[in-house]
Write a protein that holds these residues in place. Structure first.
Motif, PDB file in Angstrom:
ATOM      1  N   ALA A  21       0.849  -1.201   0.000  1.00  0.00           N
ATOM      2  CA  ALA A  21       0.000   0.000   0.000  1.00  0.00           C
ATOM      3  C   ALA A  21       0.883   1.249   0.000  1.00  0.00           C
ATOM      4  N   SER A  22       1.980   1.223   0.775  1.00  0.00           N
ATOM      5  CA  SER A  22       2.900   2.374   0.812  1.00  0.00           C
ATOM      6  C   SER A  22       3.504   2.613  -0.551  1.00  0.00           C
ATOM      7  N   PHE A  23       3.843   1.533  -1.227  1.00  0.00           N
ATOM      8  CA  PHE A  23       4.450   1.645  -2.546  1.00  0.00           C
ATOM      9  C   PHE A  23       3.476   2.299  -3.528  1.00  0.00           C
ATOM     10  N   VAL A  24       2.215   1.837  -3.501  1.00  0.00           N
ATOM     11  CA  VAL A  24       1.203   2.417  -4.395  1.00  0.00           C
ATOM     12  C   VAL A  24       0.991   3.892  -4.059  1.00  0.00           C
ATOM     13  N   LEU A  25       0.947   4.204  -2.752  1.00  0.00           N
ATOM     14  CA  LEU A  25       0.765   5.587  -2.321  1.00  0.00           C
ATOM     15  C   LEU A  25       1.955   6.438  -2.770  1.00  0.00           C
ATOM     16  N   ASP A  26       3.169   5.882  -2.641  1.00  0.00           N
ATOM     17  CA  ASP A  26       4.392   6.618  -2.985  1.00  0.00           C
ATOM     18  C   ASP A  26       4.343   7.080  -4.444  1.00  0.00           C
ATOM     19  N   VAL A  27       4.152   6.150  -5.351  1.00  0.00           N
ATOM     20  CA  VAL A  27       4.155   6.511  -6.770  1.00  0.00           C
ATOM     21  C   VAL A  27       2.859   7.228  -7.155  1.00  0.00           C
ATOM     22  N   GLY A  28       1.722   6.759  -6.637  1.00  0.00           N
ATOM     23  CA  GLY A  28       0.429   7.366  -6.977  1.00  0.00           C
ATOM     24  C   GLY A  28       0.352   8.826  -6.538  1.00  0.00           C
ATOM     25  N   SER A  29       0.982   9.132  -5.389  1.00  0.00           N
ATOM     26  CA  SER A  29       0.884  10.499  -4.855  1.00  0.00           C
ATOM     27  C   SER A  29       1.601  11.504  -5.760  1.00  0.00           C
ATOM     28  N   TRP A  30       2.631  11.061  -6.522  1.00  0.00           N
ATOM     29  CA  TRP A  30       3.302  12.007  -7.436  1.00  0.00           C
ATOM     30  C   TRP A  30       2.299  12.506  -8.467  1.00  0.00           C
ATOM     31  N   TRP A  31       1.493  11.571  -8.973  1.00  0.00           N
ATOM     32  CA  TRP A  31       0.516  11.933 -10.015  1.00  0.00           C
ATOM     33  C   TRP A  31      -0.587  12.805  -9.432  1.00  0.00           C
ATOM     34  N   LEU A  32      -1.010  12.470  -8.206  1.00  0.00           N
ATOM     35  CA  LEU A  32      -2.033  13.293  -7.551  1.00  0.00           C
ATOM     36  C   LEU A  32      -1.504  14.708  -7.342  1.00  0.00           C
ATOM     37  N   ALA A  33      -0.216  14.796  -6.866  1.00  0.00           N
ATOM     38  CA  ALA A  33       0.364  16.108  -6.589  1.00  0.00           C
ATOM     39  C   ALA A  33       0.557  16.907  -7.873  1.00  0.00           C
ATOM     40  N   LYS A  34       0.769  16.214  -8.971  1.00  0.00           N
ATOM     41  CA  LYS A  34       0.916  16.895 -10.266  1.00  0.00           C
ATOM     42  C   LYS A  34      -0.381  17.632 -10.637  1.00  0.00           C
ATOM     43  N   VAL A  35      -1.527  16.952 -10.473  1.00  0.00           N
ATOM     44  CA  VAL A  35      -2.788  17.587 -10.862  1.00  0.00           C
ATOM     45  C   VAL A  35      -3.379  18.455  -9.754  1.00  0.00           C
ATOM     46  N   TRP A  36      -3.052  18.145  -8.504  1.00  0.00           N
ATOM     47  CA  TRP A  36      -3.661  18.859  -7.375  1.00  0.00           C
ATOM     48  C   TRP A  36      -2.568  19.173  -6.352  1.00  0.00           C
ATOM     49  N   GLY A  37      -2.164  20.442  -6.297  1.00  0.00           N
ATOM     50  CA  GLY A  37      -1.030  20.866  -5.468  1.00  0.00           C
ATOM     51  C   GLY A  37      -1.133  20.448  -4.006  1.00  0.00           C
ATOM     52  N   GLN A  38      -2.366  20.465  -3.469  1.00  0.00           N
ATOM     53  CA  GLN A  38      -2.554  20.150  -2.047  1.00  0.00           C
ATOM     54  C   GLN A  38      -2.131  18.715  -1.710  1.00  0.00           C
ATOM     55  N   ALA A  39      -2.104  17.853  -2.732  1.00  0.00           N
ATOM     56  CA  ALA A  39      -1.769  16.445  -2.486  1.00  0.00           C
ATOM     57  C   ALA A  39      -0.275  16.241  -2.225  1.00  0.00           C
ATOM     58  N   ALA A  40       0.506  17.346  -2.259  1.00  0.00           N
ATOM     59  CA  ALA A  40       1.949  17.229  -2.019  1.00  0.00           C
ATOM     60  C   ALA A  40       2.238  16.572  -0.669  1.00  0.00           C
ATOM     61  N   ILE A  41       1.365  16.822   0.298  1.00  0.00           N
ATOM     62  CA  ILE A  41       1.558  16.227   1.628  1.00  0.00           C
ATOM     63  C   ILE A  41       1.553  14.693   1.544  1.00  0.00           C
ATOM     64  N   LEU A  42       0.754  14.158   0.590  1.00  0.00           N
ATOM     65  CA  LEU A  42       0.686  12.698   0.423  1.00  0.00           C
ATOM     66  C   LEU A  42       2.010  12.133  -0.080  1.00  0.00           C
ATOM     67  N   VAL A  43       2.774  12.953  -0.834  1.00  0.00           N
ATOM     68  CA  VAL A  43       4.070  12.492  -1.343  1.00  0.00           C
ATOM     69  C   VAL A  43       5.007  12.228  -0.158  1.00  0.00           C
ATOM     70  N   ILE A  44       5.003  13.168   0.798  1.00  0.00           N
ATOM     71  CA  ILE A  44       5.845  13.004   1.985  1.00  0.00           C
ATOM     72  C   ILE A  44       5.334  11.813   2.803  1.00  0.00           C
ATOM     73  N   PHE A  45       4.030  11.728   2.942  1.00  0.00           N
ATOM     74  CA  PHE A  45       3.402  10.657   3.689  1.00  0.00           C
ATOM     75  C   PHE A  45       3.738   9.292   3.061  1.00  0.00           C
ATOM     76  N   GLY A  46       3.628   9.217   1.717  1.00  0.00           N
ATOM     77  CA  GLY A  46       3.925   7.960   1.011  1.00  0.00           C
ATOM     78  C   GLY A  46       5.377   7.555   1.166  1.00  0.00           C
ATOM     79  N   GLY A  47       6.287   8.539   1.025  1.00  0.00           N
ATOM     80  CA  GLY A  47       7.713   8.250   1.175  1.00  0.00           C
ATOM     81  C   GLY A  47       8.033   7.768   2.579  1.00  0.00           C
ATOM     82  N   ALA A  48       7.402   8.427   3.580  1.00  0.00           N
ATOM     83  CA  ALA A  48       7.673   8.055   4.969  1.00  0.00           C
ATOM     84  C   ALA A  48       7.130   6.659   5.266  1.00  0.00           C
ATOM     85  N   SER A  49       5.937   6.334   4.765  1.00  0.00           N
ATOM     86  CA  SER A  49       5.386   5.008   5.089  1.00  0.00           C
ATOM     87  C   SER A  49       6.175   3.919   4.360  1.00  0.00           C
TER      88      SER A  49
END
Ligand code: HEC
Length: 255
Positions: A191-219
């Motif tokens: 799940a962390s792996f999917v979040l890690d890569v998936g969050s880059w795409w989310l952050a690309k389209v929606w700036g607020q999702a940048a927090i998920l990139v940090i969250f995904g990397g940390a998990s």
């Protein structure tokens, strides 16, 4: 069957335990190098110390008020500039509208610092800095990582990390920890792996999702700690698996 006779990693021949230890340690080093890479690439982006959500948001989603060139010069490309004065000269030129007529004064700086990686032949990351025509698109408003760059990053991550995590999961599945613990950690890892890569795409389209990139990397980091340290612990410290392993299989606990 191998997995049915499985008596835990501590029972393996010494040579195999050394091989597994080396593999797990190299995986750990690989993860630390990944963290260092993120640190050096993203920390400078917002020009403030430390890794922040802003660093990530500017890198992936972009900044409507600045160009890609400015971000690169303040960020991961800063290290290639020979002096701050050179950087300022380019920034001043961009702020003044990045006119072709004034490009001659900037061109020597760029050819000295950037062309070795961004010449028409090399074109690292698809960027060319040889002529004004090549540079002009980089002066437009920054929209973050390009789709082709994200595809490239995702492709290398998926192809390199997924087989690695699969190997780590196989090693982990041969330990004598309870099946419940194994299941939780493996689901969490993927799940962390999917979040890690998936969050880059989310952050690309929606700036607020940048927090998920940090969250995904940390998990993903937390998943790595479990996948590396629990097998290492069993390889070297669980002398008699059934008696000494505090997390032994539930089914093994009944006499
Ligand atoms: C040693 C090789 C090297 C040198 C020298 C270099 N770059 Fe890069 N550049 C890269 C790599 C690798 C990437 C892709 C990594 C990244 O996106 O951070 C990149 C990416 C970029 C990007 C795209 C960033 C993005 O977010 O998509 C720009 C713009 C750029 N470089 C401009 C420059 C400029 C201007 C210079 C001269 C000051 C320069 N580069 C010098 C290797 C280099």
């Amino acid at each position: 069957m191998l997995w049915q006779d499985n008596k835990g990693l501590h029972q393996l021949p010494l040579s195999f335990r050394f091989a597994l230890t080396a593999f797990l340690c190299v995986c750990g080093m690989g993860y630390l190098l990944g963290v260092a890479n993120v640190w050096f690439s993203y920390v400078p982006v917002d020009q403030k110390p430390g890794l922040s959500v802003d660093d990530i948001r500017l890198s992936f989603h972009g900044d409507p008020s600045g160009s890609k060139m400015e971000k690169a010069l303040y960020g991961s490309m800063k290290q290639y500039m020979s002096s701050d004065a050179d950087t300022e000269a380019i920034i001043t030129w961009i702020k003044a509208g990045g006119k072709e007529s004034a490009f001659d004064s900037i061109q020597p700086i760029i050819s000295g610092s950037c062309d070795m990686c961004h010449s028409a032949e090399v074109a690292t990351a698809g960027i060319i800095t040889s002529t004004y025509k090549d540079i002009a698109p980089l002066l437009e408003t920054d929209t973050g990582k390009s789709i082709s760059r994200l595809v490239g990053l995702s492709h290398t991550h998926v192809n390199a990390l997924l087989p690695l995590m699969f190997c780590l999961s196989i090693v982990f599945s041969f330990t004598r920890y309870s099946n419940r613990l194994k299941g939780v950690i493996m689901v969490f890892s993927f799940a962390s792996f999917v979040l890690d890569v998936g969050s880059w795409w989310l952050a690309k389209v929606w700036g607020q999702a940048a927090i998920l990139v940090i969250f995904g990397g940390a998990s993903l980091g937390i998943a790595y700690v479990f996948l590396l340290l629990l097998p290492l612990y069993e390889i070297w410290f669980v002398k008699v698996p059934d008696a000494a392993n505090p997390l032994r299989r539930v089914s093994d606990q009944t006499p």
